[in-house]
Design an enzyme around this catalytic site. Structure first.
Site, PDB file in Angstrom:
ATOM      1  N   SER A  50      10.754  -0.983   4.706  1.00 17.31           N
ATOM      2  CA  SER A  50      10.986  -1.460   6.070  1.00 17.31           C
ATOM      3  C   SER A  50      12.222  -0.751   6.614  1.00 17.31           C
ATOM      4  O   SER A  50      13.024  -0.206   5.835  1.00 17.31           O
ATOM      5  CB  SER A  50      11.252  -2.971   6.031  1.00 17.31           C
TER       6      SER A  50
ATOM      7  N   TYR B 273      14.902 -10.776   2.615  1.00 18.48           N
ATOM      8  CA  TYR B 273      14.041  -9.650   3.006  1.00 18.48           C
ATOM      9  C   TYR B 273      14.816  -8.332   2.927  1.00 18.48           C
ATOM     10  O   TYR B 273      14.336  -7.339   2.376  1.00 18.48           O
ATOM     11  CB  TYR B 273      13.539  -9.907   4.430  1.00 18.48           C
TER      12      TYR B 273
HETATM   13  P1  NAD Z   1       0.789  -9.402   7.211  1.00 16.73           P
HETATM   14  O1  NAD Z   1       1.260 -10.801   7.114  1.00 16.73           O
HETATM   15  O2  NAD Z   1      -0.212  -9.030   8.238  1.00 16.73           O
HETATM   16  O3  NAD Z   1       0.212  -8.932   5.798  1.00 16.73           O
HETATM   17  C1  NAD Z   1       0.761  -9.326   4.579  1.00 16.73           C
HETATM   18  C2  NAD Z   1      -0.276  -9.160   3.505  1.00 16.73           C
HETATM   19  O4  NAD Z   1       0.306  -9.574   2.254  1.00 16.73           O
HETATM   20  C3  NAD Z   1      -1.515 -10.031   3.715  1.00 16.73           C
HETATM   21  O5  NAD Z   1      -2.662  -9.349   3.264  1.00 16.73           O
HETATM   22  C4  NAD Z   1      -1.238 -11.240   2.815  1.00 16.73           C
HETATM   23  O6  NAD Z   1      -2.415 -11.918   2.396  1.00 16.73           O
HETATM   24  C5  NAD Z   1      -0.553 -10.535   1.669  1.00 16.73           C
HETATM   25  N1  NAD Z   1       0.224 -11.447   0.829  1.00 16.73           N
HETATM   26  C6  NAD Z   1       1.215 -12.296   1.187  1.00 16.73           C
HETATM   27  N2  NAD Z   1       1.645 -12.987   0.113  1.00 16.73           N
HETATM   28  C7  NAD Z   1       0.912 -12.552  -0.941  1.00 16.73           C
HETATM   29  C8  NAD Z   1       0.876 -12.881  -2.330  1.00 16.73           C
HETATM   30  N3  NAD Z   1       1.689 -13.811  -2.858  1.00 16.73           N
HETATM   31  N4  NAD Z   1      -0.008 -12.235  -3.116  1.00 16.73           N
HETATM   32  C9  NAD Z   1      -0.866 -11.317  -2.603  1.00 16.73           C
HETATM   33  N5  NAD Z   1      -0.866 -10.961  -1.294  1.00 16.73           N
HETATM   34  C10 NAD Z   1       0.005 -11.577  -0.489  1.00 16.73           C
HETATM   35  O7  NAD Z   1       2.129  -8.554   7.361  1.00 16.73           O
HETATM   36  P2  NAD Z   1       2.396  -6.997   7.600  1.00 16.73           P
HETATM   37  O8  NAD Z   1       3.317  -6.906   8.750  1.00 16.73           O
HETATM   38  O9  NAD Z   1       1.148  -6.215   7.602  1.00 16.73           O
HETATM   39  O10 NAD Z   1       3.265  -6.674   6.305  1.00 16.73           O
HETATM   40  C11 NAD Z   1       2.868  -5.738   5.320  1.00 16.73           C
HETATM   41  C12 NAD Z   1       4.110  -5.101   4.724  1.00 16.73           C
HETATM   42  O11 NAD Z   1       4.789  -4.338   5.724  1.00 16.73           O
HETATM   43  C13 NAD Z   1       5.144  -6.093   4.191  1.00 16.73           C
HETATM   44  O12 NAD Z   1       5.703  -5.620   2.982  1.00 16.73           O
HETATM   45  C14 NAD Z   1       6.204  -6.110   5.295  1.00 16.73           C
HETATM   46  O13 NAD Z   1       7.460  -6.474   4.799  1.00 16.73           O
HETATM   47  C15 NAD Z   1       6.158  -4.669   5.728  1.00 16.73           C
HETATM   48  N6  NAD Z   1       6.733  -4.420   7.058  1.00 16.73           N
HETATM   49  C16 NAD Z   1       6.181  -4.982   8.163  1.00 16.73           C
HETATM   50  C17 NAD Z   1       6.749  -4.714   9.400  1.00 16.73           C
HETATM   51  C18 NAD Z   1       6.173  -5.271  10.673  1.00 16.73           C
HETATM   52  O14 NAD Z   1       6.806  -5.095  11.722  1.00 16.73           O
HETATM   53  N7  NAD Z   1       5.020  -5.909  10.661  1.00 16.73           N
HETATM   54  C19 NAD Z   1       7.868  -3.884   9.496  1.00 16.73           C
HETATM   55  C20 NAD Z   1       8.394  -3.353   8.338  1.00 16.73           C
HETATM   56  C21 NAD Z   1       7.819  -3.617   7.124  1.00 16.73           C
END
Ligand code: NAD
Length: 262
Positions: free
Chosen positions: A144, A157
């Site tokens: 991130s 985080y």
């Molecule tokens: P999201 O909530 O859409 O997806 C998260 C995914 O992780 C889902 O498929 C969920 O089912 C899965 N998950 C959660 N807990 C779990 C567990 N205990 N076991 C197995 N699966 C689990 O969120 P996203 O934004 O797509 O996030 C994906 C990654 O990207 C994360 O690591 C997040 O930190 C990172 N990220 C997101 C952003 C953003 O702006 N959305 C920015 C930087 C980094």
């Protein structure tokens, strides 16, 4: 040309958001895919079928909980038994909890560290012997902007994401001569469920509308004033798996609209 034909990828947290985008782009290049994550079982089956039909690849699903080491190891073993190997691991599953540190619930701290950081240790440990045997592998950790910079009220985080950037570098050095690369992708804001929850919480406390808060959230940190998309992150993951990226390792790659330039 399908540059990943014959490769198998495990993408954690790929039932929604960024992970789903990455799974789709890897499948579009011919990789077999092990999906993982929570969600409605019917929708997950549909996603499996859609990817398999659209891209002519094999798709399987593991419901492994990323807080449970045994289930993580079983997921990698399941991928090996179905596909014959695991060539690409994308550590993407993640959760957020926003709270000042002196009020931060200890169980939320533990969950954020387990899912966003420790799960990657377990997937890498389980999959690396297969990559070493083949002399080829790709590890991609979805970190991130918070892996490179901090924000208030996101201590767990930020700690987990800085940790996974460090893990990315350490693994890169250990396998540097073995045809295996380890890199991190550092997104800024992507409009997924994880971020929608944060916008809703902000709207609730400010009294502003969701749309107003959405604009404010992006404007605070993002010079381009816009979100990145799961598709863009997925296409970077494909590039990191390509031969063109074979000398790119141990690095964090920002996809953040200029956030880190400030
Ligand atoms: P999201 O909530 O859409 O997806 C998260 C995914 O992780 C889902 O498929 C969920 O089912 C899965 N998950 C959660 N807990 C779990 C567990 N205990 N076991 C197995 N699966 C689990 O969120 P996203 O934004 O797509 O996030 C994906 C990654 O990207 C994360 O690591 C997040 O930190 C990172 N990220 C997101 C952003 C953003 O702006 N959305 C920015 C930087 C980094």
């Amino acid at each position: 040309m399908s540059i990943l034909k014959g490769k198998a990828a495990v993408v954690t947290g790929s039932t929604s958001g960024i992970g789903k985008g990455i799974a789709e782009q890897l499948a579009a290049e011919g990789a077999d895919i092990m999906l993982n994550g929570f969600g409605d079982q019917k929708e997950i089956r549909q996603l499996e079928e859609d990817l398999a039909r659209q891209y002519g690849v094999r798709v399987a699903y593991s419901d492994a909980d990323m807080t449970k080491p045994d289930e993580i190891v079983a997921m990698i073993k399941k991928a090996e038994s179905i596909f014959g190997a695991v060539d690409i691991v994308v550590n993407n599953a993640g959760i957020q909890h926003v709270c000042p540190i002196d009020e931060f619930p200890a169980d939320r701290w533990d969950a954020v560290i387990a899912i966003n950081l420790t799960s990657a240790f377990h997937t890498i440990k389980a999959a690396l012997p297969m990559m070493k045997q083949k002399g080829w592998g790709r590890i991609i950790n979805v970190a991130s902007a918070h892996g490179l910079s901090a924000s208030a009220n996101k201590s767990a985080y930020v700690a987990a994401k800085h940790g996974i950037v460090g893990l990315t570098k350490a693994v890169a050095l250990e396998v540097a001569t073995q045809g295996i690369t380890s890199n991190a992708i550092c997104p800024g804001w992507v409009l997924t469920d994880l971020v929608r929850g944060q916008i809703e919480a902000r709207a609730k406390s400010s009294g502003r509308s969701f749309e107003e808060e959405k604009k404010l959230l992006v404007a605070e940190k993002t010079p381009t004033q816009d979100f990145s998309t799961p598709e863009q992150i997925g296409k970077l993951a494909v590039f990191l798996c390509s031969d063109a990226a074979s000398q790119m390792t141990g690095a964090p790659f920002s996809v953040d609209g200029g956030w880190m330039a400030q």
